[in-house]
Scaffold this motif. Structure first.
Motif, PDB file in Angstrom:
ATOM      1  N   TYR A  66       0.837  -1.199   0.000  1.00  0.00           N
ATOM      2  CA  TYR A  66       0.000   0.000   0.000  1.00  0.00           C
ATOM      3  C   TYR A  66       0.876   1.256   0.000  1.00  0.00           C
ATOM      4  N   ARG A  67       1.892   1.261   0.825  1.00  0.00           N
ATOM      5  CA  ARG A  67       2.766   2.428   0.930  1.00  0.00           C
ATOM      6  C   ARG A  67       3.523   2.682  -0.375  1.00  0.00           C
ATOM      7  N   ASN A  68       3.798   1.644  -1.145  1.00  0.00           N
ATOM      8  CA  ASN A  68       4.529   1.791  -2.409  1.00  0.00           C
ATOM      9  C   ASN A  68       3.602   2.003  -3.598  1.00  0.00           C
ATOM     10  N   ALA A  69       2.296   1.933  -3.381  1.00  0.00           N
ATOM     11  CA  ALA A  69       1.322   2.088  -4.464  1.00  0.00           C
ATOM     12  C   ALA A  69       1.185   3.558  -4.854  1.00  0.00           C
ATOM     13  N   ASP A  70       0.767   3.787  -6.104  1.00  0.00           N
ATOM     14  CA  ASP A  70       0.499   5.165  -6.500  1.00  0.00           C
ATOM     15  C   ASP A  70      -0.852   5.585  -5.923  1.00  0.00           C
TER      16      ASP A  70
ATOM     17  N   ASP B 239      -3.725   6.474  -7.202  1.00  0.00           N
ATOM     18  CA  ASP B 239      -4.925   5.852  -7.761  1.00  0.00           C
ATOM     19  C   ASP B 239      -5.163   4.470  -7.143  1.00  0.00           C
ATOM     20  N   ASP B 240      -4.097   3.689  -6.989  1.00  0.00           N
ATOM     21  CA  ASP B 240      -4.234   2.362  -6.378  1.00  0.00           C
ATOM     22  C   ASP B 240      -4.604   2.471  -4.902  1.00  0.00           C
TER      23      ASP B 240
ATOM     24  N   LYS C 182     -11.408   2.308  -1.280  1.00  0.00           N
ATOM     25  CA  LYS C 182     -12.780   2.097  -1.721  1.00  0.00           C
ATOM     26  C   LYS C 182     -13.199   0.642  -1.478  1.00  0.00           C
ATOM     27  N   VAL C 183     -12.326  -0.294  -1.844  1.00  0.00           N
ATOM     28  CA  VAL C 183     -12.616  -1.720  -1.652  1.00  0.00           C
ATOM     29  C   VAL C 183     -12.790  -2.034  -0.157  1.00  0.00           C
ATOM     30  N   LEU C 184     -11.957  -1.414   0.668  1.00  0.00           N
ATOM     31  CA  LEU C 184     -12.024  -1.659   2.120  1.00  0.00           C
ATOM     32  C   LEU C 184     -13.078  -0.780   2.809  1.00  0.00           C
ATOM     33  N   LYS C 185     -13.744   0.048   2.014  1.00  0.00           N
ATOM     34  CA  LYS C 185     -14.808   0.943   2.506  1.00  0.00           C
ATOM     35  C   LYS C 185     -14.303   1.841   3.629  1.00  0.00           C
TER      36      LYS C 185
END
Length: 124
Positions: A107-111, A113-114, A120-123
């Protein structure tokens, strides 16, 4: 003079993030050999490179240079930025499983948008 802790942390962080020396060299705009010299303690990176490495791994300069990165998978919520490897024995310490540490690292390395998609998926 070599900083043994820095060299050990550079190696540990790179392997924990599954980067090659060539990949890190490209990210820092230096040669693989130059980065290899930092990991082996033959040379110490200048301040600009240290700052870019700390940013890459989301750690502070103090964490990068002074504190052992053991890969213990312990994260303290209140001391951020979060990083693998420092144990803090207090009531505000959260112990994470290996899978949780891996998810947090991705997660920390994601851009951005990701990251938004993940929230959003984790609400969140």
């Amino acid at each position: 003079m070599s900083n043994i802790q820095l060299a050990a942390n550079l190696l540990r962080l790179r392997t924990d993030h599954e980067y090659t020396q060539t990949q890190i060299g490209a990210k820092l705009n230096i040669s693989r050999q130059a980065y290899s010299n930092y990991e082996t303690g033959k040379r110490i990176p200048d301040l600009d490179i240290l700052i870019r490495i700390a940013d890459l791994y989301h750690v502070t300069l103090e964490q990068l240079i002074l504190q052992p990165c053991t890969g213990a998978g312990v994260v303290n919520e209140n001391t951020g930025p979060y990083y693998i490897g420092m144990e803090v024995e207090s009531a505000d310490t959260i112990y994470l499983s290996k899978e949780e540490v891996e998810l947090l690292s991705h997660y920390r390395n994601a851009d951005e948008d990701d990251r938004k998609l993940t929230r959003k998926v984790l609400k969140m």
